[in-house]
Design a protein around this motif. Sequence first.
Motif, PDB file in Angstrom:
ATOM      1  N   VAL A 241     -52.282  20.694  72.896  1.00 58.30           N
ATOM      2  CA  VAL A 241     -52.097  19.646  73.898  1.00 58.30           C
ATOM      3  C   VAL A 241     -50.640  19.371  74.190  1.00 58.30           C
ATOM      4  O   VAL A 241     -50.316  18.653  75.147  1.00 58.30           O
ATOM      5  N   HIS A 242     -49.735  19.914  73.373  1.00 59.06           N
ATOM      6  CA  HIS A 242     -48.310  19.678  73.585  1.00 59.06           C
ATOM      7  C   HIS A 242     -47.659  20.775  74.421  1.00 59.06           C
ATOM      8  O   HIS A 242     -46.433  20.927  74.419  1.00 59.06           O
ATOM      9  N   LEU A 243     -48.467  21.545  75.131  1.00 59.36           N
ATOM     10  CA  LEU A 243     -47.927  22.672  75.886  1.00 59.36           C
ATOM     11  C   LEU A 243     -46.879  22.229  76.904  1.00 59.36           C
ATOM     12  O   LEU A 243     -45.780  22.797  76.978  1.00 59.36           O
ATOM     13  N   ASN A 244     -47.205  21.236  77.710  1.00 59.73           N
ATOM     14  CA  ASN A 244     -46.252  20.783  78.739  1.00 59.73           C
ATOM     15  C   ASN A 244     -44.940  20.340  78.124  1.00 59.73           C
ATOM     16  O   ASN A 244     -43.849  20.678  78.603  1.00 59.73           O
ATOM     17  N   LYS A 245     -45.048  19.568  77.053  1.00 62.32           N
ATOM     18  CA  LYS A 245     -43.836  19.074  76.392  1.00 62.32           C
ATOM     19  C   LYS A 245     -43.024  20.240  75.820  1.00 62.32           C
ATOM     20  O   LYS A 245     -41.787  20.256  75.902  1.00 62.32           O
TER      21      LYS A 245
ATOM     22  N   SER B 184     -37.445  20.240  63.397  1.00 61.04           N
ATOM     23  CA  SER B 184     -36.441  19.941  64.427  1.00 61.04           C
ATOM     24  C   SER B 184     -37.049  19.330  65.685  1.00 61.04           C
ATOM     25  O   SER B 184     -36.321  18.797  66.528  1.00 61.04           O
ATOM     26  N   TRP B 185     -38.379  19.399  65.821  1.00 66.18           N
ATOM     27  CA  TRP B 185     -39.059  18.835  66.995  1.00 66.18           C
ATOM     28  C   TRP B 185     -40.318  18.103  66.537  1.00 66.18           C
ATOM     29  O   TRP B 185     -41.440  18.587  66.704  1.00 66.18           O
ATOM     30  N   PRO B 186     -40.183  16.934  65.942  1.00 64.54           N
ATOM     31  CA  PRO B 186     -41.342  16.223  65.374  1.00 64.54           C
ATOM     32  C   PRO B 186     -42.363  15.767  66.408  1.00 64.54           C
ATOM     33  O   PRO B 186     -43.478  15.398  66.038  1.00 64.54           O
ATOM     34  N   ASP B 187     -41.996  15.799  67.701  1.00 69.17           N
ATOM     35  CA  ASP B 187     -42.949  15.378  68.736  1.00 69.17           C
ATOM     36  C   ASP B 187     -43.847  16.518  69.206  1.00 69.17           C
ATOM     37  O   ASP B 187     -44.742  16.297  70.026  1.00 69.17           O
ATOM     38  N   VAL B 188     -43.601  17.731  68.713  1.00 74.58           N
ATOM     39  CA  VAL B 188     -44.392  18.889  69.125  1.00 74.58           C
ATOM     40  C   VAL B 188     -45.188  19.389  67.922  1.00 74.58           C
ATOM     41  O   VAL B 188     -44.615  19.732  66.890  1.00 74.58           O
ATOM     42  N   SER B 189     -46.496  19.427  68.056  1.00 74.11           N
ATOM     43  CA  SER B 189     -47.353  19.925  66.984  1.00 74.11           C
ATOM     44  C   SER B 189     -47.918  21.287  67.353  1.00 74.11           C
ATOM     45  O   SER B 189     -48.235  21.550  68.513  1.00 74.11           O
ATOM     46  N   LEU B 190     -48.040  22.151  66.357  1.00 66.00           N
ATOM     47  CA  LEU B 190     -48.612  23.479  66.519  1.00 66.00           C
ATOM     48  C   LEU B 190     -49.918  23.544  65.733  1.00 66.00           C
ATOM     49  O   LEU B 190     -50.073  22.892  64.704  1.00 66.00           O
ATOM     50  N   ARG B 191     -50.813  24.365  66.197  1.00 63.14           N
ATOM     51  CA  ARG B 191     -52.055  24.538  65.462  1.00 63.14           C
ATOM     52  C   ARG B 191     -52.416  26.022  65.420  1.00 63.14           C
ATOM     53  O   ARG B 191     -52.028  26.795  66.300  1.00 63.14           O
ATOM     54  N   GLY B 192     -53.187  26.388  64.392  1.00 61.18           N
ATOM     55  CA  GLY B 192     -53.588  27.778  64.266  1.00 61.18           C
ATOM     56  C   GLY B 192     -54.521  27.943  63.082  1.00 61.18           C
ATOM     57  O   GLY B 192     -55.047  26.983  62.534  1.00 61.18           O
ATOM     58  N   VAL B 193     -54.699  29.199  62.668  1.00 59.97           N
ATOM     59  CA  VAL B 193     -55.562  29.517  61.540  1.00 59.97           C
ATOM     60  C   VAL B 193     -54.823  30.497  60.639  1.00 59.97           C
ATOM     61  O   VAL B 193     -54.055  31.342  61.100  1.00 59.97           O
TER      62      VAL B 193
END
Length: 342
Positions: A115-119, A89-98
């Motif tokens: 890096v997408h925190l502000n967005k 639903s939000w293709p401009d926001v990427s998440l990362r993890g392990v």
Amino acid sequence: MLISQMETAPVPRAPTLSVEALGQLMPMFLWLDGDGTILGMGPTLMKVVGGASALGHSVTDCFQMGRGRTRQATFDISPSRRIHLTPRSWPDVSLRGVVVPIVQRGVMLNLTFGVHLNKAIRAFRLTEADFSTSDLTMELLYLQEAKTAVLGELRALNHRLERARRSAEDAARTDPLTGLSNRRAFDIALEASLEAGRRGGAPFALAQLDLDHFKAVNDTLGHAAGDHVLAVVAKILREETREMDVVSRVGGDEFVMLLRDSVDPERLRMMGARIIARLEEPIPFEGHECRISGSIGVAMSQDYDDPVAEEMMADADAALYTSKREGRARCTLSVPGSGGAS
């Protein structure tokens, strides 16, 4: 004896946490079973995927593997693997993890916005309450925003200082009464035209104007009338010259004009005649008529093998006084080397 005690010591049991408690510790956790079904998620992550309705659905219904243009067709949630997810639903926001296996069932992912925190904060209207109390994310964000604000203020200050500097330079080069250039500005413009001429630039003319009968205006009607007359003269000179020319007031009733690319003698005489005719028109001031005229002397750069400012100014001044000696209200062109003027 020590070895025996260590061998027989009981193994501590893993702590058990409720989903709510886990959400307080890790507001962005994602709990999946071995088939990729969503068993639980933190409250902040729920805001990203649209709420608790995602529970029980496949992870592929809510996320794509990868980020940006590097999205993968297969969804690999192998343990200990670093992973990037993109909410559908939000293709401009990427998440990362392990990916970490858990004893009870399946795997656990603890995700961050990176890096997408502000967005993400803007998109999902996140606040400090949406992050763990031990998470420095908000502090770092505040520092970044403070830095941005400071840099913005510094840029604005630099712009104001630059405007002030330019304003001060303009003021230093402007005659305050008439708004024309002053002597300093004219000298700079003249030297620039001379230097351009040495490099093959266009020739130019240098015209000096001295007002006739101006002293009588001051003596009979006062300095306020004289100032008014000077302002009118400045307006006439602006209108009779081009934007590329430089018009300056260099003394009480003395003006000088740098006429770029104007070297035709007849056209210069015609311009001088127009200026004088307009100067001789009565200038009204507080119920009185101020009457003046003007005498002009002109020197042209093409008349010199290597023109210099002092010589051209002296020749234009000599031509000006020729105009005065011959009855005033006329324009005289200098003829360098001939000992006269035309």
